[in-house]
Design a protein around this motif. Structure first.
Motif, PDB file in Angstrom:
ATOM      1  N   PRO A 284      -7.921  -0.205   8.513  1.00 36.37           N
ATOM      2  CA  PRO A 284      -6.883  -0.412   9.532  1.00 36.37           C
ATOM      3  C   PRO A 284      -5.717  -1.283   9.079  1.00 36.37           C
ATOM      4  CG  PRO A 284      -8.858  -1.684  10.032  1.00 36.37           C
ATOM      5  CD  PRO A 284      -9.211  -0.779   8.902  1.00 36.37           C
ATOM      6  N   ASP A 285      -5.875  -2.003   7.986  1.00 36.83           N
ATOM      7  CA  ASP A 285      -4.782  -2.850   7.497  1.00 36.83           C
ATOM      8  C   ASP A 285      -3.972  -2.185   6.384  1.00 36.83           C
ATOM      9  OD1 ASP A 285      -5.436  -4.914   9.246  1.00 36.83           O
ATOM     10  OD2 ASP A 285      -6.912  -5.743   7.856  1.00 36.83           O
ATOM     11  N   ASP A 286      -4.249  -0.934   6.118  1.00 36.14           N
ATOM     12  CA  ASP A 286      -3.523  -0.184   5.099  1.00 36.14           C
ATOM     13  C   ASP A 286      -2.361   0.554   5.762  1.00 36.14           C
ATOM     14  OD1 ASP A 286      -2.590   1.627   3.186  1.00 36.14           O
ATOM     15  OD2 ASP A 286      -4.587   1.996   2.353  1.00 36.14           O
ATOM     16  N   ALA A 287      -1.131   0.182   5.412  1.00 36.87           N
ATOM     17  CA  ALA A 287       0.055   0.771   6.042  1.00 36.87           C
ATOM     18  C   ALA A 287       0.101   2.283   5.859  1.00 36.87           C
ATOM     19  CB  ALA A 287       1.319   0.145   5.459  1.00 36.87           C
ATOM     20  N   GLU A 288      -0.343   2.767   4.715  1.00 37.13           N
ATOM     21  CA  GLU A 288      -0.287   4.201   4.445  1.00 37.13           C
ATOM     22  C   GLU A 288      -1.086   4.997   5.471  1.00 37.13           C
ATOM     23  OE1 GLU A 288       0.424   7.916   2.437  1.00 37.13           O
ATOM     24  OE2 GLU A 288       1.488   6.037   2.819  1.00 37.13           O
ATOM     25  N   ASN A 289      -2.191   4.448   5.929  1.00 32.18           N
ATOM     26  CA  ASN A 289      -3.013   5.170   6.900  1.00 32.18           C
ATOM     27  C   ASN A 289      -2.290   5.327   8.238  1.00 32.18           C
ATOM     28  OD1 ASN A 289      -5.025   5.336   4.969  1.00 32.18           O
ATOM     29  ND2 ASN A 289      -5.985   3.425   5.637  1.00 32.18           N
ATOM     30  N   HIS A 290      -1.558   4.319   8.636  1.00 35.26           N
ATOM     31  CA  HIS A 290      -0.785   4.418   9.875  1.00 35.26           C
ATOM     32  C   HIS A 290       0.390   5.374   9.710  1.00 35.26           C
ATOM     33  CE1 HIS A 290      -3.053   1.296  11.951  1.00 35.26           C
ATOM     34  NE2 HIS A 290      -3.046   0.618  10.812  1.00 35.26           N
ATOM     35  N   ARG A 291       0.974   5.417   8.501  1.00 34.50           N
ATOM     36  CA  ARG A 291       2.043   6.384   8.243  1.00 34.50           C
ATOM     37  C   ARG A 291       1.500   7.806   8.329  1.00 34.50           C
ATOM     38  NH1 ARG A 291       4.562   9.585   4.298  1.00 34.50           N
ATOM     39  NH2 ARG A 291       2.719   9.383   2.982  1.00 34.50           N
ATOM     40  N   LEU A 292       0.328   8.021   7.758  1.00 36.21           N
ATOM     41  CA  LEU A 292      -0.284   9.347   7.822  1.00 36.21           C
ATOM     42  C   LEU A 292      -0.612   9.728   9.263  1.00 36.21           C
ATOM     43  CD1 LEU A 292      -2.651   9.200   4.706  1.00 36.21           C
ATOM     44  CD2 LEU A 292      -0.524  10.505   4.942  1.00 36.21           C
TER      45      LEU A 292
END
Length: 240
Positions: free
Chosen positions: A87-95
């Motif tokens: 949940p703290d990985d920005a890429e996952n929220h972008r995806l």
């Protein structure tokens, strides 16, 4: 899960990401699916699965809504799994934002806000923001201007960002600046022969004026010459 299985999942995830980066989308999807089968917690596997499904949805959304919906559901499920795992990985929220665009633009905006708070200087975030703006706002000059501003911001952070170059190239072609737009697409294609070969058809698809055969031939000539020479030195009147 055994150590061997974990190592196998890591190899599959790395191979899936490599295939994605070289444009072999089908192979990337196959490898990513196998990675998450071996290890349901394979973050790279789920990330690549999201990208492949988003690409599939974008590719068929105007031709086959049933397939587009299936891809979209797959993308959303994979993106949510990415967020669960990291949940703290920005890429996952972008995806997650990419999976939601055109399906739930409000949710996409919230996911992208989280991504940009976590990684505010990532060019890919601005490319996603531009896509969201075009999907959310009514089509028109104002929306495209704001979206283009996001793309220019992306290029200020990463001048070689292929997503930004491609999106800005398409935007310029839509605005009638076909030479400038084609240069952007060429820059995005780099040394990839398949990407280079696809540019004339892409330009014709974006700009209806270029469906005229004579002008289409001019586009193809421009692209061929530009590949052999410095793009900045090639000035061809594409619509004259």
């Amino acid at each position: 899960m055994s150590g061997d299985e974990n190592e196998s999942a890591d190899r599959l995830g790395s191979a899936a990401l490599a295939a994605w980066r070289t444009g072999d989308v089908m192979r990337a999807g196959e490898l990513a699916s196998e990675a998450v089968r071996v290890d349901p917690d394979s973050l790279v596997g789920w990330q690549v699965s999201t990208r492949v499904a988003v690409a599939g949805s974008r590719r068929v959304e105007h031709d086959n809504q049933i397939r587009a919906d299936k891809y979209a559901k797959t993308a959303l499920r994979a993106a949510r799994r990415c967020v669960e795992l990291a949940p703290d990985d920005a890429e996952n929220h972008r995806l997650l934002a990419l999976a939601l665009i055109r399906r739930d633009n409000k949710g996409a905006g919230a996911a992208l806000d989280r991504a940009m708070r976590l990684d505010p200087n990532n060019a890919d975030m601005y490319v996603a923001r531009a896509e969201l703006i075009r999907a959310t706002e009514a089509p028109g000059t104002a929306a495209y201007t704001v979206a283009d501003h996001m793309l220019h911001r992306a290029l200020s952070l990463d001048p070689d960002n292929r997503g930004a170059l491609t999106a800005l190239g398409a935007s310029e072609i839509r605005r009638g600046r076909t030479e400038e737009g084609t240069r952007r697409l060429l820059a995005a294609a780099g040394d990839d022969p398949a990407a280079q070969a696809a540019i004339p058809e892409a330009v014709r698809a974006i700009d209806p004026r270029l469906r005229n055969r004579r002008i289409a031939v001019a586009v193809a000539i421009f692209v061929a010459v530009a590949i052999l020479k410095s793009v900045d030195t090639v000035l061809v009147d594409l619509i004259g």
